[in-house]
Design an enzyme around this catalytic site. Sequence first.
Site, mmCIF file in Angstrom:
data_model
loop_
_atom_site.group_PDB
_atom_site.id
_atom_site.type_symbol
_atom_site.label_atom_id
_atom_site.label_comp_id
_atom_site.label_asym_id
_atom_site.label_seq_id
_atom_site.Cartn_x
_atom_site.Cartn_y
_atom_site.Cartn_z
ATOM 1 N N ARG A 258 0.870 -1.188 0.000
ATOM 2 C CA ARG A 258 0.000 0.000 0.000
ATOM 3 C C ARG A 258 0.906 1.237 0.000
ATOM 4 N NH1 ARG A 258 -5.197 0.116 3.701
ATOM 5 N NH2 ARG A 258 -5.902 1.418 1.974
ATOM 6 N N ASP B 253 -2.660 8.955 7.738
ATOM 7 C CA ASP B 253 -1.788 7.959 7.084
ATOM 8 C C ASP B 253 -0.411 8.535 6.788
ATOM 9 O OD1 ASP B 253 -4.674 6.998 6.474
ATOM 10 O OD2 ASP B 253 -3.332 5.288 6.150
HETATM 11 O O1 MRU Z 1 -7.761 2.166 3.989
HETATM 12 P P1 MRU Z 1 -7.585 2.083 5.469
HETATM 13 O O2 MRU Z 1 -8.751 1.508 6.169
HETATM 14 O O3 MRU Z 1 -6.277 1.423 5.842
HETATM 15 O O4 MRU Z 1 -7.480 3.613 5.911
HETATM 16 C C1 MRU Z 1 -7.287 3.890 7.272
HETATM 17 C C2 MRU Z 1 -7.285 5.335 7.593
HETATM 18 O O5 MRU Z 1 -7.371 6.197 6.739
HETATM 19 C C3 MRU Z 1 -7.063 5.689 9.031
HETATM 20 O O6 MRU Z 1 -7.725 6.886 9.356
HETATM 21 C C4 MRU Z 1 -5.553 5.873 9.284
HETATM 22 O O7 MRU Z 1 -4.821 4.810 8.744
HETATM 23 C C5 MRU Z 1 -5.248 5.990 10.725
HETATM 24 S S1 MRU Z 1 -5.562 4.480 11.599
HETATM 25 C C6 MRU Z 1 -5.068 4.723 13.192
#
Ligand code: MRU
Length: 356
Positions: A103, A247
Amino acid sequence: MNDTDTPGFDYARYDRIRPIRWTGEALELLDQRKLPFVVEYATCRSSDEVAAAIHALTVRGAPAIGIAAAWGVVLAARGIEAGDGEEAAEKLEPAMQHLNAARPTAVNLAWALLRMRVTLKSSGADWRARLIQEAEAIASEDLAANRRMGSLGAALIAPGSGVLTHCNTGSLATAGFGTALGVIRAGVAQDRIGKVYAGETRPWLQGARLTVWELQQDDIAATLIADSAAAHLMKSGAVQWVVVGADRICANGDTANKIGTYQLAIAARHHGVRFMVVAPSSTVDMATPDGHAIEIEERESAEMFGIGGVRTVAEGITAWNPVFDVTPADLIDAIVTEKGVIEHPDPARMRAAFGT
Ligand code: MRU
């Protein structure tokens, strides 16, 4: 009580969900594609299986994918022989690059792999044991950071406030307790938060499938809203804070998070609602100057064509599915990390907190 803990929070009673379990032989991941109706762990026995699980969102959330990747390196190490850490690092590089490519947006993935690489390079014949210790440390430091951020973030919220959160930032997305959801757990325990709203988070429904279920496990009542109801909710005066995770946080404070976060920040500013980003320092990327430089993951259109395996969109339709967006720093009132609170983030304040 540890010095990172939130006064008034009963850790033994609450926060029992753990998405990542290391058995000594394999990595078990609470399968987040199946929640809330099936609570089942998927077993990974190789780093390729971990990379596939990260890509498929079996494990998700920036800190959780970093932790899973660290254990992926431990699994990859099973397949190689090396006399010292330097040699092991060279042999493990393809597996680490494969994990890193799973990712692109969450910097915690590259951050955790860098820690594993640095550990290898400073290890001798004991490199296998050092890798395991480092993966354990990455997980336990994340849990401690979350508890600390819970205290710091909750302290910003006036008693009796309403909050809106987005996506899932809880125990499911971290080593435990959560980032934004950790602040919400702490804020509810201290009666600072009287009402919690969670957005559905289309298309993958992290809010609807994960966040409200996770809060239900802790007896925290959350009200689910359609993502498109957020501005109307803010206008009603029911929420004083939007509290979200991240992220990747850039050197100027621009923040990438789940798609839909940016429009929440715009609506919040319009309605005088404050906007808080909660993330461990492992999510801060001082090497990326601003949000323009962040790679935004785009996923298959198929994620938008149905819900729960049932097709809701006519055949032959084109869809665009970016899964993160960037909130500019000037729409953020506070970034909370375990190192402290940065109000009205800008490059100078970020540098003062995190160096260059
Ligand atoms: O696609 P995801 O579900 O991995 O996205 C997660 C998010 O955007 C969260 O807000 C972020 O990773 C923070 S998790 C503590």
